[in-house]
Enzyme design. Structure first.
Site, PDB file in Angstrom:
ATOM      1  N   ASN A  48       0.825  -1.214   0.000  1.00 22.47           N
ATOM      2  CA  ASN A  48       0.000   0.000   0.000  1.00 22.47           C
ATOM      3  C   ASN A  48       0.861   1.267   0.000  1.00 22.47           C
ATOM      4  O   ASN A  48       0.367   2.350   0.272  1.00 22.47           O
ATOM      5  CB  ASN A  48      -0.913   0.004   1.223  1.00 22.47           C
ATOM      6  CG  ASN A  48      -1.866  -1.172   1.219  1.00 22.47           C
ATOM      7  OD1 ASN A  48      -2.484  -1.471   0.214  1.00 22.47           O
ATOM      8  ND2 ASN A  48      -1.972  -1.856   2.338  1.00 22.47           N
ATOM      9  N   HIS A 134     -13.868  -1.028   7.482  1.00 20.27           N
ATOM     10  CA  HIS A 134     -12.668  -1.711   7.976  1.00 20.27           C
ATOM     11  C   HIS A 134     -12.828  -2.188   9.425  1.00 20.27           C
ATOM     12  O   HIS A 134     -13.504  -1.544  10.236  1.00 20.27           O
ATOM     13  CB  HIS A 134     -11.504  -0.721   7.899  1.00 20.27           C
ATOM     14  CG  HIS A 134     -10.150  -1.317   8.119  1.00 20.27           C
ATOM     15  ND1 HIS A 134      -9.504  -1.287   9.324  1.00 20.27           N
ATOM     16  CD2 HIS A 134      -9.318  -1.960   7.261  1.00 20.27           C
ATOM     17  CE1 HIS A 134      -8.317  -1.873   9.201  1.00 20.27           C
ATOM     18  NE2 HIS A 134      -8.178  -2.286   7.955  1.00 20.27           N
ATOM     19  N   GLU A 178     -15.571   4.711   4.752  1.00 21.16           N
ATOM     20  CA  GLU A 178     -14.225   4.933   4.215  1.00 21.16           C
ATOM     21  C   GLU A 178     -14.346   5.824   2.987  1.00 21.16           C
ATOM     22  O   GLU A 178     -15.342   5.742   2.267  1.00 21.16           O
ATOM     23  CB  GLU A 178     -13.585   3.590   3.821  1.00 21.16           C
ATOM     24  CG  GLU A 178     -13.419   2.665   5.010  1.00 21.16           C
ATOM     25  CD  GLU A 178     -12.824   1.296   4.636  1.00 21.16           C
ATOM     26  OE1 GLU A 178     -12.144   1.186   3.604  1.00 21.16           O
ATOM     27  OE2 GLU A 178     -13.070   0.347   5.390  1.00 21.16           O
ATOM     28  N   SER A 182     -11.016  -0.250   1.055  1.00 18.18           N
ATOM     29  CA  SER A 182      -9.687  -0.851   0.977  1.00 18.18           C
ATOM     30  C   SER A 182      -9.650  -2.105   0.125  1.00 18.18           C
ATOM     31  O   SER A 182      -8.636  -2.398  -0.490  1.00 18.18           O
ATOM     32  CB  SER A 182      -9.174  -1.150   2.383  1.00 18.18           C
ATOM     33  OG  SER A 182     -10.068  -1.989   3.083  1.00 18.18           O
ATOM     34  N   ASP A 207     -12.757   7.473   6.911  1.00 13.81           N
ATOM     35  CA  ASP A 207     -11.409   6.922   7.023  1.00 13.81           C
ATOM     36  C   ASP A 207     -10.759   6.990   5.639  1.00 13.81           C
ATOM     37  O   ASP A 207     -11.195   6.326   4.706  1.00 13.81           O
ATOM     38  CB  ASP A 207     -11.506   5.481   7.540  1.00 13.81           C
ATOM     39  CG  ASP A 207     -10.144   4.803   7.663  1.00 13.81           C
ATOM     40  OD1 ASP A 207      -9.146   5.340   7.152  1.00 13.81           O
ATOM     41  OD2 ASP A 207     -10.103   3.710   8.264  1.00 13.81           O
ATOM     42  N   HIS A 210      -6.948   4.863   2.193  1.00 11.83           N
ATOM     43  CA  HIS A 210      -6.526   4.581   0.810  1.00 11.83           C
ATOM     44  C   HIS A 210      -6.753   5.749  -0.135  1.00 11.83           C
ATOM     45  O   HIS A 210      -6.600   5.603  -1.346  1.00 11.83           O
ATOM     46  CB  HIS A 210      -7.226   3.320   0.292  1.00 11.83           C
ATOM     47  CG  HIS A 210      -6.818   2.102   1.061  1.00 11.83           C
ATOM     48  ND1 HIS A 210      -5.713   1.347   0.721  1.00 11.83           N
ATOM     49  CD2 HIS A 210      -7.318   1.553   2.193  1.00 11.83           C
ATOM     50  CE1 HIS A 210      -5.568   0.373   1.599  1.00 11.83           C
ATOM     51  NE2 HIS A 210      -6.535   0.476   2.503  1.00 11.83           N
ATOM     52  N   LYS A 233       0.459   3.992   4.690  1.00 10.40           N
ATOM     53  CA  LYS A 233       0.212   3.585   3.299  1.00 10.40           C
ATOM     54  C   LYS A 233       0.898   4.568   2.353  1.00 10.40           C
ATOM     55  O   LYS A 233       2.114   4.524   2.231  1.00 10.40           O
ATOM     56  CB  LYS A 233      -1.280   3.388   3.090  1.00 10.40           C
ATOM     57  CG  LYS A 233      -1.699   2.102   3.842  1.00 10.40           C
ATOM     58  CD  LYS A 233      -3.149   1.818   3.924  1.00 10.40           C
ATOM     59  CE  LYS A 233      -3.328   0.520   4.745  1.00 10.40           C
ATOM     60  NZ  LYS A 233      -4.640   0.410   5.345  1.00 10.40           N
TER      61      LYS A 233
HETATM   62  C1  LIG Z   1      -4.933  -0.095   6.677  1.00  6.40           C
HETATM   63  C2  LIG Z   1      -6.192   0.489   7.179  1.00  6.40           C
HETATM   64  C3  LIG Z   1      -6.287   0.935   8.493  1.00  6.40           C
HETATM   65  C4  LIG Z   1      -5.207   0.679   9.506  1.00  6.40           C
HETATM   66  O1  LIG Z   1      -4.093   1.502   9.354  1.00  6.40           O
HETATM   67  P1  LIG Z   1      -2.720   1.027   9.989  1.00  6.40           P
HETATM   68  O2  LIG Z   1      -1.899   2.252  10.045  1.00  6.40           O
HETATM   69  O3  LIG Z   1      -2.171  -0.004   9.064  1.00  6.40           O
HETATM   70  O4  LIG Z   1      -3.027   0.464  11.334  1.00  6.40           O
HETATM   71  C5  LIG Z   1      -7.450   1.568   8.887  1.00  6.40           C
HETATM   72  N1  LIG Z   1      -8.471   1.744   8.033  1.00  6.40           N
HETATM   73  C6  LIG Z   1      -8.420   1.303   6.767  1.00  6.40           C
HETATM   74  C7  LIG Z   1      -9.581   1.524   5.878  1.00  6.40           C
HETATM   75  C8  LIG Z   1      -7.280   0.651   6.299  1.00  6.40           C
HETATM   76  O5  LIG Z   1      -7.237   0.191   5.058  1.00  6.40           O
END
Ligand SMILES: *Cc1c(COP(=O)(O)O)cnc(C)c1O
Length: 378
Positions: A48, A134, A178, A182, A207, A210, A233
């Protein structure tokens, strides 16, 4: 008597039977979009690290500088003595990039989601999620003790229907989604969800794990009340954030358990994230490349134009997805087989994450393999 290892051996066999067992494999990243496993080097479509910033010389140099200045570890929680001065710089940059008053950095995106939802919500409250939200968002609601409901994926009308039925019986209400999903790569109707949330006196949390770094500068994130995301990411470092108002951030400092009860991030991670965010802000051309590469791939296979840098190829059951991933691996490509419970049963898939560092010829070879295998029914 329950003998621990006997119990767990049985559990592992059950996971194996449904092909849902997961195993760790040592994976050495470095250079471009490649991963080394054992002696073999693969082109990875599973990282990512969308902009390749984890490998950027300026980001690495910033991490090394931070270690030299502040040491390897934080030594305590941020609330005690672990609040390295680099945090303030990173948080003001994040707030600026997100168009908010303030920001709060957590140890991971997972911790940010867990922390903010559990700090704001409680037993008298209601959390509404997109069905594909997520795990970290769901776990935050579980920890909070709030009631929760799930609305159909990206379906604002279904969200409104649930709000109409359940909102009045609760004190506070939060709608959670989100920006970019993801495992599906599609984008949420943020503006519409915000309107519905406002109508029912609910707060919207988005969130951007991505989306950050991929959609900078374009109005991909209208201002939800609460914006979370990760620094692991596209930012290529580690950590997570919550962006929003000043009172929100001040409250999190007292109430977010993953912030209060965990040691701060190592200075190197904060230094790297800061350098990477500065690059992201300046390099619009770099930020445009993951989506361009995803579009090139989809064009080659006749897939619909991608909405983000994530492109899923749904295979059906676990075995099909695992076998497809194994065949790509033989050919030198890594694309993770994503299975339940990460995705709903029957939708096991190959998930391709496109990076600015992928080369056209590698994307062409990958697409040719997929076409020949007949995994793309278009
Ligand atoms: C990867 C991800 C997270 C977690 O982030 P990390 O920094 O890896 O703990 C949270 N929400 C979504 C949608 C993700 O894809």
């Amino acid at each position: 008597m329950l003998v621990l290892d006997a119990v767990l051996t049985e559990e592992l066999a059950a996971l194996e039977g449904t092909r849902r067992r997961r195993v760790l494999r040592a994976s050495a990243r470095g250079g471009a979009a490649t991963v080394k496993r054992g002696e073999r080097e693969y082109i990875s479509f599973s990282c990512n690290d969308y902009l390749g910033l984890s490998q950027h010389p300026a980001v690495k140099a910033a991490a090394i500088r931070a270690i030299e200045e502040y040491g390897a570890g934080a030594g305590a929680s941020r609330l005690v003595t672990g609040n390295c001065p680099l945090y303030a710089e990173l948080e003001s940059l994040l707030a600026e990039m997100k168009g908010t008053e303030a920001a709060c950095v957590f140890n991971s995106g997972y911790a940010a989601n867990l922390g903010v939802i559990s700090a704001l919500m409680g037993k008298q409250d209601l959390v509404l999620f997109d069905r594909l939200a997520h795990a970290s968002l769901i776990d935050g609601a579980m920890l909070s003790g709030a009631a929760w409901l799930r609305f159909k994926h990206n379906d604002t009308a279904d969200c409104e229907r649930l709000l109409a039925g359940a909102r009045a019986a609760h004190r506070r209400c939060m709608v959670v989604t989100e920006t970019v999903f993801s495992m599906d790569g599609d984008r949420a109707p943020i503006a519409a969800l915000l309107e519905v949330a406002r109508k029912y006196d609910a707060w919207l949390l988005t969130d951007d794990a991505h989306g950050f770094g991929i959609f900078n500068g374009s109005p991909a994130s209208p201002p939800a009340h609460l914006q979370t995301g990760t620094l692991s990411k596209a930012v290529g470092a580690g950590g997570g954030y919550v962006c929003g108002s000043q009172p929100l951030v001040e409250y999190l400092h007292s109430a977010a358990r993953p912030l209060v009860y965990s040691t701060g991030l190592p200075p190197a991670v904060i230094g790297a994230a800061l350098a990477a965010c500065r690059l992201m802000r300046e390099e619009a051309e770099l930020c445009a490349m993951p989506l361009r590469n995803a579009a090139f791939f989809c064009g080659l296979l006749g897939l619909p134009a991608p909405e983000s840098a994530v492109v899923p190829l749904v295979m059906g059951d676990e075995a099909r997805a695992l076998d497809a991933a194994a065949r790509l691996e033989e050919a030198g490509f890594l694309a993770a087989a994503i299975r339940p419970p990460t995705v709903p049963p029957g939708t096991s898939r190959l998930r391709f994450a496109f990076s600015a560092l992928h080369r056209e010829e590698d994307i062409e070879r990958l697409a040719a393999l997929i076409r020949v295998a007949g995994w793309c029914r278009r």
